[in-house]
Write a protein that holds these residues in place. Structure first.
Motif, PDB file in Angstrom:
ATOM      1  N   GLY A 108      -3.215  -6.509 -16.103  1.00  0.00           N
ATOM      2  CA  GLY A 108      -4.157  -5.973 -15.134  1.00  0.00           C
ATOM      3  C   GLY A 108      -5.408  -6.815 -15.027  1.00  0.00           C
ATOM      4  O   GLY A 108      -5.370  -8.040 -15.172  1.00  0.00           O
ATOM      5  N   SER A 109      -6.535  -6.158 -14.798  1.00  0.00           N
ATOM      6  CA  SER A 109      -7.809  -6.860 -14.573  1.00  0.00           C
ATOM      7  C   SER A 109      -8.913  -6.325 -15.486  1.00  0.00           C
ATOM      8  O   SER A 109      -9.872  -5.686 -15.028  1.00  0.00           O
ATOM      9  CB  SER A 109      -8.238  -6.715 -13.107  1.00  0.00           C
ATOM     10  N   PRO A 110      -8.797  -6.572 -16.782  1.00  0.00           N
ATOM     11  CA  PRO A 110      -9.865  -6.120 -17.685  1.00  0.00           C
ATOM     12  C   PRO A 110     -11.122  -6.982 -17.549  1.00  0.00           C
ATOM     13  O   PRO A 110     -11.048  -8.132 -17.087  1.00  0.00           O
ATOM     14  CB  PRO A 110      -9.244  -6.299 -19.071  1.00  0.00           C
ATOM     15  N   ILE A 111     -12.262  -6.429 -17.933  1.00  0.00           N
ATOM     16  CA  ILE A 111     -13.475  -7.248 -18.095  1.00  0.00           C
ATOM     17  C   ILE A 111     -13.309  -7.977 -19.414  1.00  0.00           C
ATOM     18  O   ILE A 111     -13.477  -7.405 -20.489  1.00  0.00           O
ATOM     19  CB  ILE A 111     -14.740  -6.380 -18.079  1.00  0.00           C
ATOM     20  N   LEU A 112     -12.967  -9.244 -19.346  1.00  0.00           N
ATOM     21  CA  LEU A 112     -12.472  -9.958 -20.520  1.00  0.00           C
ATOM     22  C   LEU A 112     -13.505 -10.110 -21.626  1.00  0.00           C
ATOM     23  O   LEU A 112     -13.155 -10.033 -22.810  1.00  0.00           O
ATOM     24  CB  LEU A 112     -11.942 -11.325 -20.095  1.00  0.00           C
ATOM     25  N   SER A 290       2.011  -1.451  -9.334  1.00  0.00           N
ATOM     26  CA  SER A 290       2.888  -0.285  -9.168  1.00  0.00           C
ATOM     27  C   SER A 290       4.329  -0.612  -8.796  1.00  0.00           C
ATOM     28  O   SER A 290       5.120   0.291  -8.526  1.00  0.00           O
ATOM     29  CB  SER A 290       2.319   0.688  -8.114  1.00  0.00           C
ATOM     30  N   THR A 291       4.701  -1.897  -8.786  1.00  0.00           N
ATOM     31  CA  THR A 291       6.052  -2.265  -8.353  1.00  0.00           C
ATOM     32  C   THR A 291       7.024  -2.287  -9.527  1.00  0.00           C
ATOM     33  O   THR A 291       7.598  -3.314  -9.884  1.00  0.00           O
ATOM     34  CB  THR A 291       6.040  -3.643  -7.657  1.00  0.00           C
ATOM     35  N   THR A 292       7.195  -1.129 -10.146  1.00  0.00           N
ATOM     36  CA  THR A 292       8.131  -0.958 -11.258  1.00  0.00           C
ATOM     37  C   THR A 292       8.880   0.361 -11.043  1.00  0.00           C
ATOM     38  O   THR A 292       8.448   1.202 -10.241  1.00  0.00           O
ATOM     39  CB  THR A 292       7.399  -0.908 -12.614  1.00  0.00           C
ATOM     40  N   PRO A 293       9.996   0.573 -11.749  1.00  0.00           N
ATOM     41  CA  PRO A 293      10.724   1.841 -11.584  1.00  0.00           C
ATOM     42  C   PRO A 293       9.894   3.075 -11.920  1.00  0.00           C
ATOM     43  O   PRO A 293      10.190   4.165 -11.437  1.00  0.00           O
ATOM     44  CB  PRO A 293      11.906   1.687 -12.550  1.00  0.00           C
ATOM     45  N   GLN A 294       8.875   2.914 -12.773  1.00  0.00           N
ATOM     46  CA  GLN A 294       8.008   4.039 -13.131  1.00  0.00           C
ATOM     47  C   GLN A 294       6.661   3.983 -12.410  1.00  0.00           C
ATOM     48  O   GLN A 294       5.757   4.753 -12.710  1.00  0.00           O
ATOM     49  CB  GLN A 294       7.780   4.090 -14.637  1.00  0.00           C
ATOM     50  N   GLY A 295       6.548   3.076 -11.439  1.00  0.00           N
ATOM     51  CA  GLY A 295       5.316   2.922 -10.677  1.00  0.00           C
ATOM     52  C   GLY A 295       5.364   3.674  -9.360  1.00  0.00           C
ATOM     53  O   GLY A 295       6.414   4.151  -8.915  1.00  0.00           O
ATOM     54  N   ALA A 296       4.206   3.740  -8.701  1.00  0.00           N
ATOM     55  CA  ALA A 296       4.113   4.490  -7.445  1.00  0.00           C
ATOM     56  C   ALA A 296       4.875   3.818  -6.307  1.00  0.00           C
ATOM     57  O   ALA A 296       5.308   4.492  -5.371  1.00  0.00           O
ATOM     58  CB  ALA A 296       2.639   4.654  -7.055  1.00  0.00           C
ATOM     59  N   GLY A 399     -13.503  -4.554  -2.524  1.00  0.00           N
ATOM     60  CA  GLY A 399     -13.248  -3.467  -3.456  1.00  0.00           C
ATOM     61  C   GLY A 399     -11.800  -3.413  -3.895  1.00  0.00           C
ATOM     62  O   GLY A 399     -10.996  -4.295  -3.606  1.00  0.00           O
ATOM     63  N   GLY A 400     -11.456  -2.355  -4.607  1.00  0.00           N
ATOM     64  CA  GLY A 400     -10.104  -2.190  -5.118  1.00  0.00           C
ATOM     65  C   GLY A 400      -9.347  -1.123  -4.353  1.00  0.00           C
ATOM     66  O   GLY A 400      -9.780  -0.637  -3.316  1.00  0.00           O
ATOM     67  N   SER A 401      -8.197  -0.756  -4.892  1.00  0.00           N
ATOM     68  CA  SER A 401      -7.393   0.301  -4.299  1.00  0.00           C
ATOM     69  C   SER A 401      -6.829   1.151  -5.431  1.00  0.00           C
ATOM     70  O   SER A 401      -7.294   1.095  -6.563  1.00  0.00           O
ATOM     71  CB  SER A 401      -6.281  -0.288  -3.430  1.00  0.00           C
ATOM     72  N   THR A 402      -5.815   1.944  -5.133  1.00  0.00           N
ATOM     73  CA  THR A 402      -5.253   2.817  -6.153  1.00  0.00           C
ATOM     74  C   THR A 402      -3.830   3.190  -5.765  1.00  0.00           C
ATOM     75  O   THR A 402      -3.251   2.617  -4.841  1.00  0.00           O
ATOM     76  CB  THR A 402      -6.149   4.058  -6.356  1.00  0.00           C
ATOM     77  N   ILE A 403      -3.266   4.192  -6.460  1.00  0.00           N
ATOM     78  CA  ILE A 403      -1.890   4.582  -6.182  1.00  0.00           C
ATOM     79  C   ILE A 403      -1.756   5.375  -4.887  1.00  0.00           C
ATOM     80  O   ILE A 403      -0.654   5.516  -4.358  1.00  0.00           O
ATOM     81  CB  ILE A 403      -1.308   5.417  -7.339  1.00  0.00           C
ATOM     82  N   GLY A 404      -2.865   5.893  -4.370  1.00  0.00           N
ATOM     83  CA  GLY A 404      -2.808   6.752  -3.190  1.00  0.00           C
ATOM     84  C   GLY A 404      -2.055   6.156  -2.016  1.00  0.00           C
ATOM     85  O   GLY A 404      -1.083   6.740  -1.522  1.00  0.00           O
TER      86      GLY A 404
END
Length: 451
Positions: A108-112, A290-296, A399-404
């Motif tokens: 993901g995108s952590p603050i490193l 989210s592009t996984t079998p358990q993702g949105a 900005g970012g987005s989400t699962i919505g």
């Protein structure tokens, strides 16, 4: 500070990875009478009953079946169990200049820079041998102890460290774990000590792989010869806790998005059967797209909805009418106004901690909220004297987005995005408001229960 916030802190401290968060969900659901379903078996569902299932040990779907879902549809709250992290690579042990290091990869995108100089441990899951190759045994593990650290380079050796802040992702995030691995399969490879070690690691590969299994065996109850593979992450061992003069803040990592996971869980657990079906979808892998079998971005939730309604004698065409009557609340944390950098925010829509839930808008629908869907929640909150806030990005910031947007597109369902405000999102130590959690649970409970 309130009971709900205290329960959130306990949940955060028990959930170093998405796997552990899902395990906590499963435990609490079972304690409240939810029956676990096996996705590989046929179901025999009944109206007014409580059920849940999981996938990959990291995603969970729980629901209470309604007795008139054909006319009333589903009310769904979705969130995600994963957070930005440093994932341990396969064959991760590197021996260099008298130290043993763990090789990591960014998830993901952590603050490193927040990962530096922190006490770190390891957690995740291991896959163990079993009777057949296609029926292996997976177990969650947590080393718990302070085991690793990623030290900063001293300012005397990097004079511009406070100016550039640039991090070498290839080698700058390797975690130091020891000078001597005192394990039975370790070999003293003096020749490797006397030459410059390269990133290709063209020697000692088999031995180092064994060393990592030995490390796992040392900190868990599993024998090294039974371990086939592992999926582990570093995590800071510092516990979640309250801070501030009046303990009005929650300081902890993974609040994005375990705070929404926990509030969704508590709202569902407090619910009773209604004519509509109430569902909570705890996806995984939002932080990586989210592009996984358990993702949105998968048929996961849609397939479960179909299985539920068909098991309760609905017809194929009923699915489409049920979706039209349903509503999705996408729950993910919102950016709180940072008092030191207020110029980075929109002039008007700038939520603050402890002032209530945040409705998130974006003109390009990175958040799914529109006037029609927002009005539903606004009406519920105003009728129940719950304060709320708005968030939009500053107009020149993407900005970012989400699962919505992803989940709503997969399902073709009306939706909106809501979250609690949060400072330092994606840091190893985020800052939330201790009273916001209780207010979010109230809103979600109203969403599930009110006519």
């Amino acid at each position: 500070m309130n009971n709900q916030a205290e329960e959130l802190v306990q949940f955060l401290n028990s959930s170093p990875t998405a796997f552990h968060a899902a395990a906590e969900l499963k435990k609490e659901l079972q304690q409240e009478g939810f029956k676990e379903l096996d996705p590989s078996e046929k179901w025999d569902l009944k109206e007014g009953e409580k059920y849940f299932l999981s996938r990959n040990k990291s995603a969970v779907v729980a629901f209470i079946t309604g007795d008139d879902f054909l006319n009333q549809g589903f009310r769904i709250i979705s969130s995600h169990t994963d957070s930005p992290a440093l994932k341990i690579k396969p064959d991760p042990i590197i021996k260099k200049d008298g130290y043993y290091l763990l090789n990591t990869e960014i998830y993901g995108s952590p603050i490193l820079n927040t990962w530096y100089d922190k006490d770190l441990s390891l957690a995740g899951k291991v896959v163990l041998k079993d009777d057949t190759s296609f029926s292996l045994n997976e177990k969650l593990i947590d080393f718990e102890e302070n085991l690793a650290v990623i030290p900063n380079l001293a300012i005397h050796l990097k004079k511009d460290i406070n100016k550039t802040g640039k991090i070498d992702k290839k080698k700058g995030l390797r975690a130091l774990i020891s000078q001597t691995l005192n394990l039975e399969t370790a070999k003293d490879n003096k020749a490797q000590d006397n030459k410059n070690e390269t990133d290709t690691q063209n020697s000692g590969q088999e031995n180092e792989s064994l060393l990592f299994k030995d490390l796992i065996a040392q900190f868990t109850d599993h024998k090294k010869e039974d371990i086939l593979e592992a999926e582990l992450y570093l995590y800071p061992t510092e516990k979640a806790e309250f801070t501030g003069q009046k303990k009005e803040f929650v300081a902890a990592g993974c609040q994005d998005n375990l705070s929404m996971v926990h509030s969704t869980l508590k709202a569902l657990l407090a619910s009773e059967a209604k004519p509509w079906t109430q569902m909570a979808v705890f996806y995984d892998n939002e932080e990586i797209g989210s592009t996984t079998p358990q993702g949105a971005d998968s048929p996961f939730a849609g397939n479960i909805i179909k299985r539920i309604i068909y098991n309760l004698n609905a017809q194929k065409e009923d699915y489409y009418s049920i979706i039209e009557k349903s509503f999705l609340l996408s729950a993910d944390m919102a950016h709180a106004l940072h008092p030191n950098f207020s110029e980075e925010y929109d002039k008007k829509n700038r939520p603050v901690l402890n002032k209530g839930p945040v409705i998130k808008y974006n003109a390009n629908l990175k958040y799914t909220t529109n006037a029609s869907t927002a009005a539903v929640l606004i009406d519920l909150m105003e009728k129940n004297n719950i304060s709320y806030q708005y968030y939009t990005n500053r107009s020149d910031k993407k900005g970012g987005s989400t699962i919505g947007p992803i989940a709503a597109t997969q399902l073709g369902i009306k939706s909106m995005d809501l979250g609690s405000p949060l400072l330092a999102m994606h840091s190893t130590r985020e800052l939330g408001g201790s009273s916001d959690h209780a207010e979010m649970i109230k809103v979600m409970s109203l969403f599930y229960q009110e006519n």
